[in-house]
Design an enzyme around this catalytic site. Structure first.
Site, PDB file in Angstrom:
ATOM      1  N   ASP A  37      33.723  45.926  34.912  1.00 35.82           N
ATOM      2  CA  ASP A  37      32.942  44.799  34.387  1.00 35.82           C
ATOM      3  C   ASP A  37      31.474  45.229  34.356  1.00 35.82           C
ATOM      4  O   ASP A  37      30.946  45.725  35.350  1.00 35.82           O
ATOM      5  CB  ASP A  37      33.136  43.575  35.296  1.00 35.82           C
ATOM      6  CG  ASP A  37      32.678  42.283  34.638  1.00 35.82           C
ATOM      7  OD1 ASP A  37      31.509  42.235  34.205  1.00 35.82           O
ATOM      8  OD2 ASP A  37      33.463  41.338  34.569  1.00 35.82           O
ATOM      9  N   GLN A 101      35.969  30.598  31.494  1.00 33.62           N
ATOM     10  CA  GLN A 101      36.299  31.795  30.707  1.00 33.62           C
ATOM     11  C   GLN A 101      35.232  32.029  29.635  1.00 33.62           C
ATOM     12  O   GLN A 101      34.790  31.074  28.981  1.00 33.62           O
ATOM     13  CB  GLN A 101      37.674  31.616  30.042  1.00 33.62           C
ATOM     14  CG  GLN A 101      38.180  32.861  29.305  1.00 33.62           C
ATOM     15  CD  GLN A 101      39.592  32.682  28.743  1.00 33.62           C
ATOM     16  OE1 GLN A 101      40.143  31.574  28.741  1.00 33.62           O
ATOM     17  NE2 GLN A 101      40.179  33.763  28.268  1.00 33.62           N
ATOM     18  N   HIS A 107      42.580  38.263  30.674  1.00 34.14           N
ATOM     19  CA  HIS A 107      42.208  39.356  31.570  1.00 34.14           C
ATOM     20  C   HIS A 107      42.248  38.888  33.010  1.00 34.14           C
ATOM     21  O   HIS A 107      42.154  37.699  33.295  1.00 34.14           O
ATOM     22  CB  HIS A 107      40.824  39.911  31.229  1.00 34.14           C
ATOM     23  CG  HIS A 107      39.759  38.864  31.159  1.00 34.14           C
ATOM     24  ND1 HIS A 107      39.588  38.062  30.066  1.00 34.14           N
ATOM     25  CD2 HIS A 107      38.827  38.482  32.052  1.00 34.14           C
ATOM     26  CE1 HIS A 107      38.591  37.230  30.274  1.00 34.14           C
ATOM     27  NE2 HIS A 107      38.115  37.448  31.486  1.00 34.14           N
ATOM     28  N   HIS A 109      40.443  39.691  36.833  1.00 33.84           N
ATOM     29  CA  HIS A 109      39.335  40.303  37.547  1.00 33.84           C
ATOM     30  C   HIS A 109      39.803  40.728  38.939  1.00 33.84           C
ATOM     31  O   HIS A 109      40.509  39.972  39.615  1.00 33.84           O
ATOM     32  CB  HIS A 109      38.213  39.285  37.807  1.00 33.84           C
ATOM     33  CG  HIS A 109      37.603  38.646  36.605  1.00 33.84           C
ATOM     34  ND1 HIS A 109      36.334  38.945  36.167  1.00 33.84           N
ATOM     35  CD2 HIS A 109      38.058  37.690  35.766  1.00 33.84           C
ATOM     36  CE1 HIS A 109      36.030  38.196  35.121  1.00 33.84           C
ATOM     37  NE2 HIS A 109      37.058  37.417  34.859  1.00 33.84           N
TER      38      HIS A 109
HETATM   39  P1  AMP Z   1      35.661  35.635  31.885  1.00 34.04           P
HETATM   40  O1  AMP Z   1      34.388  34.846  31.983  1.00 34.04           O
HETATM   41  O2  AMP Z   1      36.683  35.354  32.933  1.00 34.04           O
HETATM   42  O3  AMP Z   1      36.188  35.488  30.471  1.00 34.04           O
HETATM   43  O4  AMP Z   1      35.281  37.146  32.141  1.00 34.04           O
HETATM   44  C1  AMP Z   1      34.721  37.971  31.162  1.00 34.04           C
HETATM   45  C2  AMP Z   1      34.088  39.105  31.909  1.00 34.04           C
HETATM   46  O5  AMP Z   1      33.766  40.112  30.973  1.00 34.04           O
HETATM   47  C3  AMP Z   1      32.782  38.747  32.618  1.00 34.04           C
HETATM   48  O6  AMP Z   1      32.916  38.997  34.008  1.00 34.04           O
HETATM   49  C4  AMP Z   1      31.741  39.643  31.961  1.00 34.04           C
HETATM   50  O7  AMP Z   1      30.817  40.131  32.889  1.00 34.04           O
HETATM   51  C5  AMP Z   1      32.597  40.755  31.379  1.00 34.04           C
HETATM   52  N1  AMP Z   1      32.061  41.429  30.236  1.00 34.04           N
HETATM   53  C6  AMP Z   1      31.420  40.908  29.166  1.00 34.04           C
HETATM   54  N2  AMP Z   1      31.130  41.862  28.267  1.00 34.04           N
HETATM   55  C7  AMP Z   1      31.612  43.026  28.763  1.00 34.04           C
HETATM   56  C8  AMP Z   1      31.640  44.377  28.302  1.00 34.04           C
HETATM   57  N3  AMP Z   1      31.110  44.738  27.132  1.00 34.04           N
HETATM   58  N4  AMP Z   1      32.210  45.309  29.087  1.00 34.04           N
HETATM   59  C9  AMP Z   1      32.759  44.973  30.290  1.00 34.04           C
HETATM   60  N5  AMP Z   1      32.765  43.714  30.771  1.00 34.04           N
HETATM   61  C10 AMP Z   1      32.215  42.759  30.021  1.00 34.04           C
END
Ligand code: AMP
Length: 145
Positions: A37, A101, A107, A109
């Site tokens: 992340d 989300q 996904h 975490h």
């Molecule tokens: P969610 O809010 O559960 O949908 O989690 C999405 C996650 O993606 C968040 O923890 C962000 O920090 C992460 N994220 C957003 N853009 C990227 C990226 N380009 N590469 C890796 N992680 C990302």
């Protein structure tokens, strides 16, 4: 984005899977990608996604995809434990924007935790530099069974 919207093929994770934007990979097979992340809520914050499913959330995911993602989460969490020696960890999976989300490709975490290190807020963590993430990803990958 409600729980019942259509899959957006241009979401960030779909673009990562197509190689259109970079990611710091830990491991992948034909079904699953594990990567760092970029806004880590703690050191070693990992994301796992299906490479084949367009499920946006837990309500939509196929049983076999979920089984593979769950096993990938277990395997990667064991590697995180060996590599980073956290005192605990959180498994987080958010559904719908009211559920927190922000990327609408299902996904999971893995967020390592230490008692004396507060976890940064979801959506409020600073961006990590790629070198640091690459170092963590390499340590986790080296600890995979
Ligand atoms: P969610 O809010 O559960 O949908 O989690 C999405 C996650 O993606 C968040 O923890 C962000 O920090 C992460 N994220 C957003 N853009 C990227 C990226 N380009 N590469 C890796 N992680 C990302």
């Amino acid at each position: 984005m409600t729980l019942k919207a259509a899959y957006d093929p241009d979401n960030i994770f779909a673009r990562i899977l197509r190689g259109e934007i970079p990611s710091v990979k830990i491991w992948e097979d034909e079904h699953v990608l594990a990567f760092m992340d970029v806004f880590p809520q703690s050191e070693g914050h990992v994301l796992l996604i299906s490479k084949t499913s367009t499920a946006r959330n837990l309500l939509e995911v196929e049983a076999d995809t979920l089984a593979r993602l769950t096993e990938a989460t277990r395997r990667t969490a064991r590697a995180v434990d060996r590599a980073l020696n956290p005192e605990g960890f959180q498994i987080m999976q958010l559904n719908g924007d009211a559920g927190g989300q922000t990327v609408f490709h299902l996904h999971v975490h893995i967020i390592p935790r230490w008692a004396d290190r507060p976890m940064k807020g979801h959506g409020h963590a600073p961006m990590a530099d790629t070198e640091t993430l690459r170092g963590l990803a390499d340590r986790i990958a080296a600890a995979l069974d």
